[in-house]
Motif scaffolding. Structure first.
Motif, PDB file in Angstrom:
ATOM      1  N   PHE A  55     -11.525   6.711  10.904  1.00 11.95           N
ATOM      2  CA  PHE A  55     -11.929   5.663  11.851  1.00 11.95           C
ATOM      3  C   PHE A  55     -11.179   4.357  11.596  1.00 11.95           C
ATOM      4  O   PHE A  55     -10.954   3.581  12.496  1.00 11.95           O
ATOM      5  CB  PHE A  55     -13.447   5.451  11.823  1.00 11.95           C
ATOM      6  N   ARG A  56     -10.772   4.164  10.372  1.00 10.82           N
ATOM      7  CA  ARG A  56     -10.053   2.924  10.075  1.00 10.82           C
ATOM      8  C   ARG A  56      -8.674   2.903  10.739  1.00 10.82           C
ATOM      9  O   ARG A  56      -8.209   1.865  11.175  1.00 10.82           O
ATOM     10  CB  ARG A  56      -9.926   2.708   8.574  1.00 10.82           C
ATOM     11  N   HIS A  57      -8.027   4.067  10.774  1.00  8.44           N
ATOM     12  CA  HIS A  57      -6.726   4.118  11.442  1.00  8.44           C
ATOM     13  C   HIS A  57      -6.873   3.836  12.931  1.00  8.44           C
ATOM     14  O   HIS A  57      -6.010   3.207  13.541  1.00  8.44           O
ATOM     15  CB  HIS A  57      -6.077   5.491  11.248  1.00  8.44           C
ATOM     16  N   GLU A  58      -7.969   4.331  13.483  1.00  8.40           N
ATOM     17  CA  GLU A  58      -8.198   4.074  14.916  1.00  8.40           C
ATOM     18  C   GLU A  58      -8.390   2.584  15.150  1.00  8.40           C
ATOM     19  O   GLU A  58      -7.894   2.003  16.107  1.00  8.40           O
ATOM     20  CB  GLU A  58      -9.435   4.841  15.410  1.00  8.40           C
ATOM     21  N   MET A  59      -9.135   1.977  14.203  1.00 10.72           N
ATOM     22  CA  MET A  59      -9.450   0.574  14.341  1.00 10.72           C
ATOM     23  C   MET A  59      -8.197  -0.289  14.171  1.00 10.72           C
ATOM     24  O   MET A  59      -8.027  -1.304  14.804  1.00 10.72           O
ATOM     25  CB  MET A  59     -10.436   0.214  13.223  1.00 10.72           C
ATOM     26  N   TYR A  60      -7.318   0.183  13.289  1.00 11.21           N
ATOM     27  CA  TYR A  60      -6.163  -0.630  12.899  1.00 11.21           C
ATOM     28  C   TYR A  60      -5.024   0.309  12.540  1.00 11.21           C
ATOM     29  O   TYR A  60      -4.957   0.823  11.417  1.00 11.21           O
ATOM     30  CB  TYR A  60      -6.572  -1.485  11.682  1.00 11.21           C
ATOM     31  N   PRO A  61      -4.169   0.549  13.496  1.00 12.12           N
ATOM     32  CA  PRO A  61      -3.124   1.562  13.300  1.00 12.12           C
ATOM     33  C   PRO A  61      -2.256   1.308  12.061  1.00 12.12           C
ATOM     34  O   PRO A  61      -1.700   2.237  11.492  1.00 12.12           O
ATOM     35  CB  PRO A  61      -2.293   1.451  14.581  1.00 12.12           C
ATOM     36  N   GLU A  62      -2.158   0.055  11.667  1.00 11.67           N
ATOM     37  CA  GLU A  62      -1.326  -0.258  10.504  1.00 11.67           C
ATOM     38  C   GLU A  62      -2.004   0.085   9.179  1.00 11.67           C
ATOM     39  O   GLU A  62      -1.419  -0.076   8.115  1.00 11.67           O
ATOM     40  CB  GLU A  62      -0.989  -1.761  10.482  1.00 11.67           C
ATOM     41  N   TYR A  63      -3.282   0.547   9.258  1.00  8.25           N
ATOM     42  CA  TYR A  63      -4.053   0.774   8.023  1.00  8.25           C
ATOM     43  C   TYR A  63      -3.314   1.743   7.104  1.00  8.25           C
ATOM     44  O   TYR A  63      -2.894   2.818   7.515  1.00  8.25           O
ATOM     45  CB  TYR A  63      -5.441   1.327   8.391  1.00  8.25           C
ATOM     46  N   LYS A  64      -3.175   1.324   5.888  1.00 12.04           N
ATOM     47  CA  LYS A  64      -2.484   2.113   4.850  1.00 12.04           C
ATOM     48  C   LYS A  64      -1.074   2.519   5.253  1.00 12.04           C
ATOM     49  O   LYS A  64      -0.534   3.502   4.733  1.00 12.04           O
ATOM     50  CB  LYS A  64      -3.306   3.349   4.481  1.00 12.04           C
ATOM     51  N   ALA A  65      -0.499   1.768   6.202  1.00 17.15           N
ATOM     52  CA  ALA A  65       0.832   2.151   6.650  1.00 17.15           C
ATOM     53  C   ALA A  65       1.818   2.110   5.493  1.00 17.15           C
ATOM     54  O   ALA A  65       2.734   2.921   5.413  1.00 17.15           O
ATOM     55  CB  ALA A  65       1.286   1.214   7.768  1.00 17.15           C
ATOM     56  N   ASN A  66       1.599   1.169   4.591  1.00 15.59           N
ATOM     57  CA  ASN A  66       2.507   1.080   3.441  1.00 15.59           C
ATOM     58  C   ASN A  66       2.479   2.367   2.610  1.00 15.59           C
ATOM     59  O   ASN A  66       3.464   2.779   2.046  1.00 15.59           O
ATOM     60  CB  ASN A  66       2.186  -0.150   2.589  1.00 15.59           C
ATOM     61  N   ARG A  67       1.304   2.988   2.561  1.00 18.14           N
ATOM     62  CA  ARG A  67       1.213   4.215   1.782  1.00 18.14           C
ATOM     63  C   ARG A  67       1.916   5.375   2.478  1.00 18.14           C
ATOM     64  O   ARG A  67       2.573   6.191   1.845  1.00 18.14           O
ATOM     65  CB  ARG A  67      -0.251   4.599   1.556  1.00 18.14           C
TER      66      ARG A  67
END
Length: 911
Positions: free
Chosen positions: A72-84
């Motif tokens: 759900f976090r990725h949906e909320m914020y596509p950049e979530y954990k993008a660095n990982r």
DNA sequence: GGCCGCACGTAC
DNA sequence: GACGTACGTGCGGCCG
């Protein structure tokens, strides 16, 4: 008893946090499997896992991994954990490898699609919180700090180790409370998860704002109370801030299967070994096999212990010290001591050797933090009239209403005694107490104990006295600071240890055995023993000549000269030049010890010569040359130190010189004993407990056959031989007796069949059958040993008859060798330690009888199962009777304790 | 030159 | 890897 799973600490290991950390930490080391695959993350992950298992010994541990699909976090914020996600493929490739290894080990892996690891951790931690179960989250990620509180703590990897933090540490480190961490990270952002936060707001500002306004809502409700710069930044990133908050805040209600993680005890670490080896991680495979008890782990256990018995406030902090500069001052302090009923006393001297030292001052403490120093000599000048001070010290150390306390007071006792003051009221030696409370520590010196137990950094002698300087030459002020502190710390130890002795049930052992022994040992050391140096020096010249001849022979045979005492050079000669076959290895090369040389002697002459050279060189350097140097110029005698805190089992040890290992077995060595003689008009009497350790074993194990062997008297080794070889005692051959004797001793040390076979020069299978015959006939011995091991596993300590304890943490090691070693220690300690208890009891009993009968005889040595006395001719008969009586009845056992007594005109005449 | 770990050997 | 508890000695590597 196994602790219930519900009460053991649950460790939750944040898998990806550790994996990422490891990957980057070991990236530079180019760790790769034989096929070239990068394994740095795998390596680091398992290194972390094993070191946590070994150092912290969790009851249960689960590895928590992230969802494989977006959450759900990725949906909320596509950049979530993008660095990982951008991390190199070679990192991601290692995750299945790690999972495979965890799988074969039987490790619980928690992972749920659509759910972050953090949410699973939060849910599990919440479950723990509800049940009051301790929980430790292993992660480097800051967002999990929001979960801390009560029994929920965090273990953060940091350079060189781990940091275990609880709720209170969060504030110390981040400046906000644990439950403000969400708001804090909403402001600062979280690099690890690529959470934006408020641009321009860093840790400092965030904690300032939150301290002022409580939480994120509070901050935004009070924008006008912020500085213009802050307000601008906060307003610009308002959305990001609240988005961040919803990303950071963890779900605590993930639906997870209810079953508990596998207990760590049920893990199969061995199963990881082949996989780790496949990836080329040899050292890790070793670590997987089992824990070495590291120094780190030991000190952690000690810290834990120190933590458990917390130090009362009155024992912490700085003391107030006075300088005593006249006799009236001294009298006041003595009155204080008498009305306090207790007084720590510490003598400063001009030498570490109590038999040479002269007092230069002394300090007194009458309660924690209240102490004074009296300089007899300071700044090179005599400050007091010795006789006047001596008179007052006699009063202090004779008064029945004062309990004298000291740290290693045996030293002070000897110095004082030589100065004309005999301490009658010694009540508490804090060094002996520290040892009794933990017989396995490395040091019982005041400075390390103060640091570890009181968290107090003492002034060190080195800091106040210049190199090669003397205490009496430093300033009175400095002397007072240093010396009074010693008495002060001693008094604090006294307060601490007397409580601990009571808690641990060690009071009786301490007050009735160890403490009364202190003055007895001090008197023995003062008495000393006469050495005929001339006789020894003459022997030394003989040895020198013989050694020279053997040396020439060896060099001749080898064709060149070399240092025979150097094992390194000897290895070269034997195994390279002479091409002999190495028999066994040491850490650094091939062994050249006796057993090897004896073996090699069958095919070459040099080893035989080396053997002879070794034995003579040993005699010469260790005894013949060394002993005359230790004769005290004042007394003309040798005064060993009998160390009360020197062993883990309760035995005494002896040093400077060690008179407990003077040769006796072969003729060459006996000549050294012959140089020890009684004073004019005296003879030596030795009283020796027969087979005391086997008697103790019979008593402790209650084995009927072994007990019967002692009840019927006679030769226990012969009797044992008759039992295991099933022949009558009369028909026991000397070979059979030799075997029985070796087994009798070997059993007490936990000897293996392997060793026994080598020792006796017989086959493994014969050795095996002897051992099983032994245990068949002495059947209770085996069950006794099992019982001791089991009890040690439960309690972590092995105990003697009188309740002396030795801590054996390795008893629960998963490393087989280590576990086996710990078992041998656990079994041997009650045997060796009980024998030590008994001999100490005997020393007290004998010494009391000698005092009450006003005998002039002196106890001069204790060699574990033997006491040596210097006896005036006319007391010899009385002493023999007294010794037999007191020693045989020192303790009541279910089997008789026998003492054999001999007299002689030199030590060499005995036995 | 001092310190320390190692290998070895002595005792019980 | 395989026998428990000590202490002392000489060697040789390390540090300053």
């Amino acid at each position: 008893m196994k602790r219930s799973e519900e009460t053991t600490t649950l460790y939750l290991l944040d898998g990806y946090s550790i994996i990422y950390r490891s990957y980057f930490a070991f990236m530079g080391r180019h760790l790769s499997a034989p096929d070239g695959t990068n394994v740095s993350a795998l390596f680091g992950f398992f290194r972390t896992l094993f070191s946590i298992l070994d150092e912290y010994r969790p009851g249960a541990l689960a590895v928590v991994l992230d969802s494989r699909v977006p959450t759900f976090r990725h949906e909320m914020y596509p950049e979530y954990k993008a660095n990982r996600e951008k991390a190199p493929e070679e990192l991601h490739a290692q995750v299945p490898m790690i999972e495979e290894i965890l799988g074969v080990m039987g490790m619980t892996v928690l992972r749920k699609d659509g759910v972050e690891a953090d949410d699973i951790i939060a849910t599990m931690a919440e479950r723990c919180r509800k049940k009051d179960r301790p929980c430790v989250i292993v992660t480097g990620d800051k967002d999990l700090l929001q979960l801390l509180g009560g029994e929920i703590r965090m273990l953060r990897p940091e350079k060189g180790g781990y940091q275990l933090i609880g709720r209170d540490d969060v504030f110390d480190q981040w400046g906000v409370e644990a439950d403000q961490i969400v708001d804090y990270l909403s402001l600062t952002g979280d690099q690890a998860d690529n959470v934006p936060g408020v641009k321009g707001i860093g840790p400092k500002t965030a904690s300032k704002l939150l301290t002022k306004f409580g939480d994120l809502d509070g901050v935004y409700a009070n924008l006008n109370a912020c500085s213009t710069g802050e307000r601008a930044k906060l307003e610009a990133s308002r959305e990001d801030a609240f988005l961040s908050r919803s990303l950071i805040i963890l779900k605590k209600d993930v639906s997870l299967p209810p079953e508990a993680p596998t207990p760590v005890g049920d893990l199969n670490r061995e199963a990881a070994v082949p996989l780790l080896l496949r990836y080329g991680a040899k050292a890790l495979a070793e670590q997987a096999k089992g824990a070495k008890i590291s120094e780190k782990q030991l000190s952690r256990q000690r810290e834990k212990r120190a933590e458990a018995s917390s130090v009362p406030d009155e024992l912490l902090g700085e003391g107030r010290y006075e300088q005593i500069d006249d006799l009236e001052g001294l009298d006041r302090w003595i009155e204080k001591a008498i009305s306090a009923g207790a007084c720590a006393l510490d003598i400063e001297t001009d030498s570490l050797d109590a038999m040479l030292a002269n007092p230069v001052g002394f300090s007194l403490a009458v309660s924690p933090k209240q102490a004074a120093y009296l300089p007899l000599i300071a700044e090179g000048q005599r400050k007091f009239d010795d006789d006047a001070v001596r008179e007052r010290l006699v009063r202090l150390t004779s008064s029945p209403s004062v309990r004298i306390i000291g740290h290693n007071f045996k030293y002070d006792y000897k110095v004082l005694r030589r100065w004309g003051v005999v301490t009658k009221n010694l009540a508490f030696d804090t060094m002996v107490a520290a040892w009794l409370l933990d017989t396995t520590a490395n040091s019982y010196g005041m400075d390390p104990l103060a640091a570890s137990l009181l968290g107090y950094k003492t002034i060190s002698f080195k800091d106040v006295v210049p190199k090669d300087g003397l205490f009496q030459d430093i300033s009175v002020e400095t002397a007072t600071r240093y010396a009074a502190e010693d008495a002060d710390i001693t008094f604090r130890f006294y307060e601490l240890f007397r409580r601990q002795l009571k808690e641990r049930g060690l009071e009786k052992l301490f007050f009735e055995l160890e403490m009364p022994l202190v003055p007895i040992l001090a008197e023995m050391e003062c008495a000393g023993i006469t050495l005929l140096s001339d006789r020894l020096e003459a022997y030394g010249r003989e040895l020198e000549k013989d050694l020279g001849t053997i040396e020439d022979d060896i060099w001749q045979a080898c064709g060149h000269s070399f240092n025979i005492n150097s094992t390194k050079q000897l290895q070269q000669v034997l195994f390279e030049e002479r091409k002999l076959t190495p028999i066994k290895k040491t850490k650094t090369g091939y062994s050249t010890d006796i057993s090897v040389l004896e073996e090699l002697a069958r095919e070459d002459v040099v080893p035989l010569l080396v053997l002879r050279h070794r034995s003579l060189a040993k005699l010469k350097s260790t005894y013949v040359d060394a002993l005359p140097k230790l004769v005290n110029p004042e007394t003309g005698r040798i005064h060993t130190q009998l160390i009360q805190t020197g062993t883990a089992t309760g035995r005494l040890s002896s040093k400077d010189p060690n008179l407990q290992n003077i040769p006796i077995r072969d003729e060459d060595g006996r000549r050294i004993r012959s140089a020890f003689v009684p004073a004019e008009g005296n003879l030596f009497i030795s009283a020796d407990y027969s087979q005391i350790e086997l008697v103790v074993l019979a008593h402790l194990s209650e084995d009927p056959e072994l007990s019967q062997a002692f009840r019927s008297g006679g030769d226990v080794h012969r009797r044992t031989a008759s039992l295991i070889f099933d022949v009558s005692e009369a028909d026991v051959s000397s070979e059979q007796r030799r075997i029985a004797k070796t087994i009798n001793f070997g059993v007490m040390y936990g000897m293996s069949a392997f060793r026994l076979s080598r020792e006796l020069g017989i086959s493994r299978s014969r050795a095996d059958s002897f051992i099983s015959a032994y245990f068949r006939r002495y059947f209770r011995i085996q069950s006794f040993m099992r019982k001791v091991v089991q009890e040690t596993e439960q309690s972590g300590v092995s105990k003697t008859l009188l309740g002396r304890e030795r801590s054996i943490p390795a008893i629960n090691s998963r490393n087989k060798t280590e576990k086996a070693g710990a078992e041998r220690i656990a079994v041997n300690t009650p045997i060796q330690g009980t024998a030590a208890d008994i001999v100490k009891l005997a020393m007290l009993a004998v010494s009391r009888r000698m005092a009450s009968e006003e005998l002039k005889s002196k106890m001069v040595l204790q060699i574990h199962d033997e006491l040596l006395f210097e006896v005036p001719f006319d007391e010899a008969d009385r002493m023999e009777g007294l010794l037999k009586e007191e020693m045989e009845s020192a303790v009541k056992l279910s089997v008789p304790l026998r003492v054999s007594i001999e007299r002689g005109g030199s030590w060499g005449d005995l036995h």
